[in-house]
Design an enzyme around this catalytic site. Structure first.
Site, PDB file in Angstrom:
ATOM      1  N   ASP A   1       0.441  -1.585   0.142  1.00 35.14           N
ATOM      2  CA  ASP A   1      -0.297  -0.030  -0.432  1.00 35.14           C
ATOM      3  C   ASP A   1       1.174   0.987   0.117  1.00 35.14           C
ATOM      4  OD1 ASP A   1       0.663  -0.804   3.171  1.00 35.14           O
ATOM      5  OD2 ASP A   1      -0.507   0.761   3.659  1.00 35.14           O
TER       6      ASP A   1
ATOM      7  N   GLU B   1       0.057  -1.300   5.916  1.00 33.69           N
ATOM      8  CA  GLU B   1       0.472  -0.657   6.527  1.00 33.69           C
ATOM      9  C   GLU B   1       0.625   0.251   6.884  1.00 33.69           C
ATOM     10  OE1 GLU B   1       5.400   0.383   7.555  1.00 33.69           O
ATOM     11  OE2 GLU B   1       3.441   0.928   6.045  1.00 33.69           O
TER      12      GLU B   1
END
Length: 393
Positions: free
Chosen positions: A81, A143
Protein backbone atom coordinates in the site's frame (compact mmCIF):
# COMPACT_ATOMS: atom_id res chain seq x y z
CA UNK A 1 8.39 5.52 -18.92
CA UNK A 2 10.48 8.48 -19.96
CA UNK A 3 14.15 7.60 -20.22
CA UNK A 4 16.98 10.02 -20.89
CA UNK A 5 19.97 7.73 -20.27
CA UNK A 6 20.53 4.01 -20.00
CA UNK A 7 20.01 3.27 -16.31
CA UNK A 8 22.63 1.32 -14.32
CA UNK A 9 20.04 -1.20 -13.16
CA UNK A 10 18.64 -4.37 -14.70
CA UNK A 11 15.94 -3.77 -17.33
CA UNK A 12 13.70 -6.33 -15.64
CA UNK A 13 13.93 -4.38 -12.38
CA UNK A 14 13.04 -1.14 -14.16
CA UNK A 15 10.09 -2.80 -15.87
CA UNK A 16 8.82 -4.17 -12.57
CA UNK A 17 9.12 -0.78 -10.84
CA UNK A 18 7.03 0.68 -13.64
CA UNK A 19 4.48 -2.14 -13.33
CA UNK A 20 4.10 -1.90 -9.56
CA UNK A 21 3.80 1.89 -9.45
CA UNK A 22 0.98 1.63 -12.03
CA UNK A 23 -1.16 -0.17 -9.45
CA UNK A 24 -3.01 2.42 -7.36
CA UNK A 25 -2.73 0.69 -3.99
CA UNK A 26 -3.61 3.66 -1.79
CA UNK A 27 -4.49 2.20 1.61
CA UNK A 28 -8.14 3.26 1.45
CA UNK A 29 -8.62 1.06 -1.65
CA UNK A 30 -7.91 -2.51 -2.68
CA UNK A 31 -4.49 -4.02 -3.36
CA UNK A 32 -5.84 -7.17 -5.00
CA UNK A 33 -4.79 -6.12 -8.50
CA UNK A 34 -1.14 -6.02 -7.46
CA UNK A 35 -1.33 -9.12 -5.25
CA UNK A 36 -3.01 -11.28 -7.88
CA UNK A 37 -0.58 -10.06 -10.52
CA UNK A 38 2.37 -10.92 -8.23
CA UNK A 39 0.87 -14.35 -7.52
CA UNK A 40 0.59 -15.10 -11.23
CA UNK A 41 4.06 -13.71 -11.92
CA UNK A 42 5.65 -15.96 -9.28
CA UNK A 43 3.66 -18.95 -10.50
CA UNK A 44 5.45 -18.67 -13.86
CA UNK A 45 8.65 -19.69 -12.06
CA UNK A 46 7.07 -22.51 -10.09
CA UNK A 47 6.74 -20.45 -6.91
CA UNK A 48 3.46 -21.09 -5.10
CA UNK A 49 1.79 -18.36 -3.05
CA UNK A 50 -0.55 -18.36 -0.07
CA UNK A 51 -2.93 -15.42 0.28
CA UNK A 52 -4.51 -14.16 3.51
CA UNK A 53 -7.43 -11.76 3.16
CA UNK A 54 -9.00 -9.04 5.27
CA UNK A 55 -12.60 -9.49 6.42
CA UNK A 56 -13.95 -7.83 3.28
CA UNK A 57 -11.76 -9.99 1.01
CA UNK A 58 -10.95 -6.75 -0.77
CA UNK A 59 -7.31 -6.81 0.38
CA UNK A 60 -4.77 -9.57 0.77
CA UNK A 61 -1.27 -10.46 1.84
CA UNK A 62 0.91 -12.73 -0.26
CA UNK A 63 3.45 -15.15 1.18
CA UNK A 64 5.42 -17.23 -1.31
CA UNK A 65 8.35 -19.58 -0.86
CA UNK A 66 11.18 -20.94 -2.95
CA UNK A 67 11.31 -24.19 -1.01
CA UNK A 68 14.86 -25.50 -0.80
CA UNK A 69 16.99 -27.16 1.88
CA UNK A 70 15.96 -28.10 5.39
CA UNK A 71 17.06 -25.02 7.31
CA UNK A 72 14.95 -21.98 8.26
CA UNK A 73 14.98 -19.41 5.48
CA UNK A 74 14.96 -15.65 5.01
CA UNK A 75 11.85 -13.49 4.47
CA UNK A 76 12.03 -10.54 2.09
CA UNK A 77 9.15 -8.40 3.34
CA UNK A 78 7.47 -5.25 2.12
CA UNK A 79 4.09 -3.54 2.04
CA UNK A 80 2.09 -2.98 -1.12
CA UNK A 81 0.00 0.00 0.00
CA UNK A 82 0.92 3.64 -0.49
CA UNK A 83 -0.24 6.91 1.07
CA UNK A 84 -2.75 9.16 -0.73
CA UNK A 85 -1.76 11.77 -3.30
CA UNK A 86 -4.78 13.95 -2.52
CA UNK A 87 -3.93 17.65 -2.39
CA UNK A 88 -0.32 17.10 -3.42
CA UNK A 89 1.13 19.05 -6.33
CA UNK A 90 2.77 16.40 -8.51
CA UNK A 91 4.76 17.29 -11.63
CA UNK A 92 3.58 14.09 -13.35
CA UNK A 93 1.02 11.31 -12.98
CA UNK A 94 1.91 9.77 -9.58
CA UNK A 95 0.84 6.31 -10.78
CA UNK A 96 3.05 6.36 -13.85
CA UNK A 97 6.77 5.83 -13.25
CA UNK A 98 8.91 8.57 -14.77
CA UNK A 99 12.66 8.17 -15.22
CA UNK A 100 14.53 11.46 -15.33
CA UNK A 101 18.31 11.47 -15.18
CA UNK A 102 19.18 9.38 -12.09
CA UNK A 103 15.75 9.29 -10.44
CA UNK A 104 12.56 7.28 -10.78
CA UNK A 105 9.48 9.30 -9.78
CA UNK A 106 6.10 7.92 -8.74
CA UNK A 107 3.98 7.16 -5.71
CA UNK A 108 5.69 4.27 -3.95
CA UNK A 109 8.95 4.62 -5.89
CA UNK A 110 10.72 5.07 -2.56
CA UNK A 111 8.18 3.62 -0.12
CA UNK A 112 8.48 0.84 -1.14
CA UNK A 113 7.74 -0.58 -4.56
CA UNK A 114 11.32 -0.34 -5.81
CA UNK A 115 12.36 -2.82 -3.12
CA UNK A 116 9.51 -5.13 -4.09
CA UNK A 117 10.52 -4.83 -7.74
CA UNK A 118 14.12 -5.82 -7.00
CA UNK A 119 12.92 -8.81 -4.97
CA UNK A 120 10.50 -9.95 -7.67
CA UNK A 121 13.12 -9.48 -10.38
CA UNK A 122 15.31 -11.95 -8.47
CA UNK A 123 12.52 -14.54 -8.19
CA UNK A 124 13.42 -16.57 -11.31
CA UNK A 125 17.05 -16.75 -10.22
CA UNK A 126 16.11 -17.79 -6.69
CA UNK A 127 13.80 -20.44 -8.17
CA UNK A 128 16.54 -21.87 -10.40
CA UNK A 129 19.32 -21.80 -7.80
CA UNK A 130 20.62 -24.58 -5.57
CA UNK A 131 19.55 -22.87 -2.36
CA UNK A 132 20.46 -24.44 0.94
CA UNK A 133 17.53 -22.77 2.73
CA UNK A 134 14.24 -21.24 1.58
CA UNK A 135 13.69 -17.71 0.34
CA UNK A 136 10.31 -16.29 1.29
CA UNK A 137 8.47 -13.34 -0.27
CA UNK A 138 6.05 -11.42 1.97
CA UNK A 139 3.82 -8.69 0.51
CA UNK A 140 1.36 -7.12 2.95
CA UNK A 141 -1.53 -4.67 2.87
CA UNK A 142 -2.29 -1.56 4.95
CA UNK A 143 1.10 -1.02 6.54
CA UNK A 144 0.59 2.72 6.21
CA UNK A 145 -2.48 2.64 8.47
CA UNK A 146 -1.08 0.54 11.31
CA UNK A 147 0.70 -2.51 9.89
CA UNK A 148 -2.71 -4.17 9.60
CA UNK A 149 -2.04 -6.85 7.02
CA UNK A 150 1.23 -8.16 8.45
CA UNK A 151 -0.63 -9.34 11.55
CA UNK A 152 -2.78 -11.78 9.59
CA UNK A 153 0.20 -12.90 7.54
CA UNK A 154 2.21 -13.71 10.67
CA UNK A 155 -0.75 -15.47 12.30
CA UNK A 156 -1.04 -17.65 9.19
CA UNK A 157 2.66 -18.54 9.37
CA UNK A 158 2.33 -19.47 13.05
CA UNK A 159 -0.70 -21.68 12.39
CA UNK A 160 1.18 -23.53 9.67
CA UNK A 161 4.44 -23.92 11.58
CA UNK A 162 6.50 -21.71 9.25
CA UNK A 163 9.40 -20.23 11.25
CA UNK A 164 11.96 -18.37 9.11
CA UNK A 165 15.40 -17.57 10.51
CA UNK A 166 15.05 -13.87 9.85
CA UNK A 167 13.36 -11.11 7.88
CA UNK A 168 14.66 -8.19 5.84
CA UNK A 169 12.10 -5.37 5.81
CA UNK A 170 12.75 -3.21 2.75
CA UNK A 171 11.69 0.20 4.04
CA UNK A 172 13.87 3.04 2.69
CA UNK A 173 17.08 3.25 4.74
CA UNK A 174 19.60 4.24 2.03
CA UNK A 175 20.59 0.55 2.13
CA UNK A 176 22.00 0.95 5.63
CA UNK A 177 21.00 -1.76 8.13
CA UNK A 178 18.57 -0.45 10.73
CA UNK A 179 18.36 -2.49 13.92
CA UNK A 180 15.67 -0.63 15.87
CA UNK A 181 12.64 1.57 15.55
CA UNK A 182 10.25 3.11 18.01
CA UNK A 183 6.92 1.54 18.84
CA UNK A 184 3.69 3.40 18.19
CA UNK A 185 0.31 3.55 19.89
CA UNK A 186 -2.51 5.79 18.64
CA UNK A 187 -5.90 6.38 20.23
CA UNK A 188 -9.17 8.20 19.83
CA UNK A 189 -10.84 9.71 22.89
CA UNK A 190 -14.53 10.60 22.88
CA UNK A 191 -15.67 12.96 25.67
CA UNK A 192 -19.48 13.03 25.97
CA UNK A 193 -20.77 15.97 27.99
CA UNK A 194 -24.18 17.63 28.35
CA UNK A 195 -25.52 20.17 25.91
CA UNK A 196 -26.97 23.45 27.21
CA UNK A 197 -27.63 27.04 26.19
CA UNK A 198 -24.43 29.01 26.79
CA UNK A 199 -26.38 31.44 28.99
CA UNK A 200 -26.96 28.48 31.32
CA UNK A 201 -23.38 27.19 31.17
CA UNK A 202 -23.32 25.74 34.73
CA UNK A 203 -26.17 23.41 33.78
CA UNK A 204 -24.13 21.89 30.97
CA UNK A 205 -20.97 19.78 30.84
CA UNK A 206 -18.55 21.28 28.32
CA UNK A 207 -17.02 18.34 26.45
CA UNK A 208 -14.39 20.51 24.72
CA UNK A 209 -13.12 22.00 27.97
CA UNK A 210 -12.83 18.63 29.69
CA UNK A 211 -11.16 17.14 26.59
CA UNK A 212 -8.72 20.05 26.68
CA UNK A 213 -7.75 19.13 30.23
CA UNK A 214 -6.94 15.57 29.15
CA UNK A 215 -4.96 16.92 26.19
CA UNK A 216 -3.09 19.24 28.52
CA UNK A 217 -2.24 16.28 30.76
CA UNK A 218 -0.90 14.38 27.75
CA UNK A 219 1.24 17.41 26.97
CA UNK A 220 2.60 17.45 30.54
CA UNK A 221 3.48 13.76 30.19
CA UNK A 222 5.34 14.53 26.97
CA UNK A 223 7.33 17.24 28.71
CA UNK A 224 8.15 14.85 31.53
CA UNK A 225 9.41 12.20 29.12
CA UNK A 226 11.56 14.76 27.34
CA UNK A 227 13.03 15.97 30.64
CA UNK A 228 13.43 12.71 32.55
CA UNK A 229 13.42 9.61 30.35
CA UNK A 230 16.83 7.95 29.84
CA UNK A 231 18.06 8.86 26.35
CA UNK A 232 18.83 6.55 23.45
CA UNK A 233 20.92 8.73 21.16
CA UNK A 234 20.76 6.19 18.37
CA UNK A 235 17.41 7.83 17.51
CA UNK A 236 17.12 11.31 16.04
CA UNK A 237 14.53 12.02 18.77
CA UNK A 238 16.15 10.11 21.65
CA UNK A 239 13.13 9.92 24.00
CA UNK A 240 9.50 8.84 23.96
CA UNK A 241 7.10 11.41 22.47
CA UNK A 242 3.37 12.04 22.94
CA UNK A 243 1.20 14.39 20.91
CA UNK A 244 -2.40 15.19 19.99
CA UNK A 245 -2.97 15.38 16.25
CA UNK A 246 -6.72 15.83 15.61
CA UNK A 247 -9.58 17.42 17.57
CA UNK A 248 -13.23 18.09 16.71
CA UNK A 249 -16.24 19.16 18.74
CA UNK A 250 -19.06 21.60 19.27
CA UNK A 251 -21.85 22.87 17.06
CA UNK A 252 -22.16 26.62 17.73
CA UNK A 253 -20.54 29.33 19.80
CA UNK A 254 -23.61 29.75 22.01
CA UNK A 255 -24.11 26.06 22.80
CA UNK A 256 -22.26 24.20 25.54
CA UNK A 257 -20.75 21.37 23.46
CA UNK A 258 -22.00 17.87 24.13
CA UNK A 259 -19.21 16.00 22.37
CA UNK A 260 -15.50 16.32 21.63
CA UNK A 261 -13.30 13.76 19.91
CA UNK A 262 -9.53 13.89 19.67
CA UNK A 263 -6.75 11.60 18.51
CA UNK A 264 -3.39 11.26 20.19
CA UNK A 265 -0.38 9.01 19.91
CA UNK A 266 2.89 8.12 21.50
CA UNK A 267 6.06 6.83 19.87
CA UNK A 268 8.08 5.05 22.47
CA UNK A 269 11.63 3.82 22.76
CA UNK A 270 12.33 0.08 22.78
CA UNK A 271 12.20 -0.90 26.41
CA UNK A 272 9.64 1.73 27.39
CA UNK A 273 6.28 0.55 28.77
CA UNK A 274 3.45 1.72 26.50
CA UNK A 275 0.84 0.05 28.71
CA UNK A 276 1.92 2.22 31.63
CA UNK A 277 1.64 5.38 29.52
CA UNK A 278 -1.83 4.42 28.34
CA UNK A 279 -2.97 3.53 31.83
CA UNK A 280 -1.74 6.84 33.25
CA UNK A 281 -3.88 8.76 30.76
CA UNK A 282 -6.90 6.56 31.40
CA UNK A 283 -6.48 6.88 35.16
CA UNK A 284 -6.33 10.68 34.98
CA UNK A 285 -9.46 10.78 32.82
CA UNK A 286 -11.42 8.31 34.96
CA UNK A 287 -10.31 9.37 38.44
CA UNK A 288 -10.01 13.13 38.04
CA UNK A 289 -12.00 14.34 35.02
CA UNK A 290 -14.97 11.97 34.87
CA UNK A 291 -16.11 12.45 38.51
CA UNK A 292 -16.22 16.22 37.95
CA UNK A 293 -18.33 15.75 34.83
CA UNK A 294 -20.72 13.32 36.50
CA UNK A 295 -21.37 15.60 39.46
CA UNK A 296 -23.38 17.71 37.00
CA UNK A 297 -24.74 14.83 34.89
CA UNK A 298 -24.22 11.12 35.68
CA UNK A 299 -24.85 10.31 32.02
CA UNK A 300 -21.61 11.89 30.82
CA UNK A 301 -18.72 9.67 29.78
CA UNK A 302 -15.16 9.39 28.50
CA UNK A 303 -14.29 6.59 26.11
CA UNK A 304 -10.91 5.57 24.67
CA UNK A 305 -10.41 3.49 21.53
CA UNK A 306 -7.09 2.09 20.35
CA UNK A 307 -6.59 2.98 16.68
CA UNK A 308 -3.17 1.40 16.06
CA UNK A 309 -0.58 -0.56 17.99
CA UNK A 310 2.82 -1.26 16.45
CA UNK A 311 5.52 -2.75 18.66
CA UNK A 312 9.03 -1.38 18.51
CA UNK A 313 11.93 -3.24 16.95
CA UNK A 314 15.09 -3.86 18.92
CA UNK A 315 17.51 -6.21 17.18
CA UNK A 316 20.94 -6.72 18.71
CA UNK A 317 24.06 -5.74 16.79
CA UNK A 318 25.46 -9.25 17.36
CA UNK A 319 22.37 -11.08 16.06
CA UNK A 320 22.76 -13.21 12.97
CA UNK A 321 20.24 -11.23 10.91
CA UNK A 322 22.16 -8.02 11.66
CA UNK A 323 25.48 -9.55 10.60
CA UNK A 324 23.81 -10.90 7.48
CA UNK A 325 22.47 -7.47 6.50
CA UNK A 326 25.85 -5.87 7.16
CA UNK A 327 27.59 -8.41 4.95
CA UNK A 328 25.04 -8.16 2.13
CA UNK A 329 24.96 -4.36 2.16
CA UNK A 330 28.73 -4.10 2.74
CA UNK A 331 27.92 -1.55 5.40
CA UNK A 332 29.11 -2.26 8.92
CA UNK A 333 27.35 0.73 10.46
CA UNK A 334 23.85 0.35 11.90
CA UNK A 335 21.23 2.92 12.83
CA UNK A 336 17.84 3.39 14.46
CA UNK A 337 14.75 5.15 13.12
CA UNK A 338 11.71 6.87 14.61
CA UNK A 339 9.17 5.57 12.08
CA UNK A 340 7.44 2.24 12.69
CA UNK A 341 7.43 -0.85 10.45
CA UNK A 342 6.18 -4.42 10.52
CA UNK A 343 9.65 -5.37 11.77
CA UNK A 344 8.45 -5.14 15.36
CA UNK A 345 5.61 -7.55 14.58
CA UNK A 346 8.04 -10.03 13.03
CA UNK A 347 10.26 -9.82 16.10
CA UNK A 348 7.28 -10.29 18.44
CA UNK A 349 6.35 -13.38 16.40
CA UNK A 350 9.81 -14.82 17.07
CA UNK A 351 11.33 -13.93 13.69
CA UNK A 352 14.44 -11.71 14.01
CA UNK A 353 14.17 -8.69 11.72
CA UNK A 354 16.33 -6.00 10.20
CA UNK A 355 15.29 -3.01 8.08
CA UNK A 356 17.27 -2.34 4.92
CA UNK A 357 15.95 -0.96 1.67
CA UNK A 358 16.62 1.50 -1.15
CA UNK A 359 15.82 5.20 -0.96
CA UNK A 360 15.53 7.81 1.75
CA UNK A 361 12.58 8.13 4.11
CA UNK A 362 12.85 11.89 3.58
CA UNK A 363 11.45 11.33 0.06
CA UNK A 364 8.52 9.18 1.19
CA UNK A 365 4.92 10.45 1.34
CA UNK A 366 5.78 13.64 -0.57
CA UNK A 367 4.70 14.91 -3.99
CA UNK A 368 7.22 13.89 -6.64
CA UNK A 369 8.38 10.97 -4.49
CA UNK A 370 11.45 9.37 -6.02
CA UNK A 371 14.20 6.80 -5.62
CA UNK A 372 17.65 7.14 -7.18
CA UNK A 373 18.99 4.58 -9.62
CA UNK A 374 22.07 4.25 -7.43
CA UNK A 375 19.93 3.12 -4.50
CA UNK A 376 18.10 0.57 -6.65
CA UNK A 377 21.43 -0.74 -7.93
CA UNK A 378 22.70 -1.12 -4.37
CA UNK A 379 19.58 -3.12 -3.52
CA UNK A 380 20.18 -5.33 -6.55
CA UNK A 381 23.73 -6.01 -5.34
CA UNK A 382 22.34 -6.83 -1.88
CA UNK A 383 20.05 -9.46 -3.40
CA UNK A 384 22.82 -10.86 -5.62
CA UNK A 385 24.93 -11.44 -2.51
CA UNK A 386 21.96 -12.98 -0.72
CA UNK A 387 21.63 -15.47 -3.59
CA UNK A 388 25.31 -16.38 -3.29
CA UNK A 389 25.01 -16.67 0.49
CA UNK A 390 21.95 -18.90 0.36
CA UNK A 391 23.63 -21.22 -2.14
CA UNK A 392 26.79 -21.48 -0.07
CA UNK A 393 25.21 -21.73 3.39
Amino acid sequence: MNQTTKPPIKPETLALIERLIAFDTTSRGSNLGLIEWARDYLKEFGIASRLTYDVTRNKANLFATVERGNKPGIVLSGHTDVVPVDGQNWSSDPFKAVLQEDRIYGRGACDMKSYLAVVLAMAPRFAAADLKAPIHFALSYDEEVGCVGARGLLEDLARNGIRPAGAVIGEPTNMQPVIAHKGKRSYQCCVRGKEAHSALTPQGVNAIEYAARIISYIRHMAERMQACEPRDYGFDVPFTTLQTGVIAGGTAGNIVPRECNFQFEFRYLPGADPDALEQEIRDYAERVILPEMQRTDPGTSIRFETKAEIPGLDTGEAEEVTRLAQALSRNQSVSKVAYATEGGLFQRAGIPAIICGPGSISQAHKPDEYVTLEQVALCESFMERLLEKMCAA
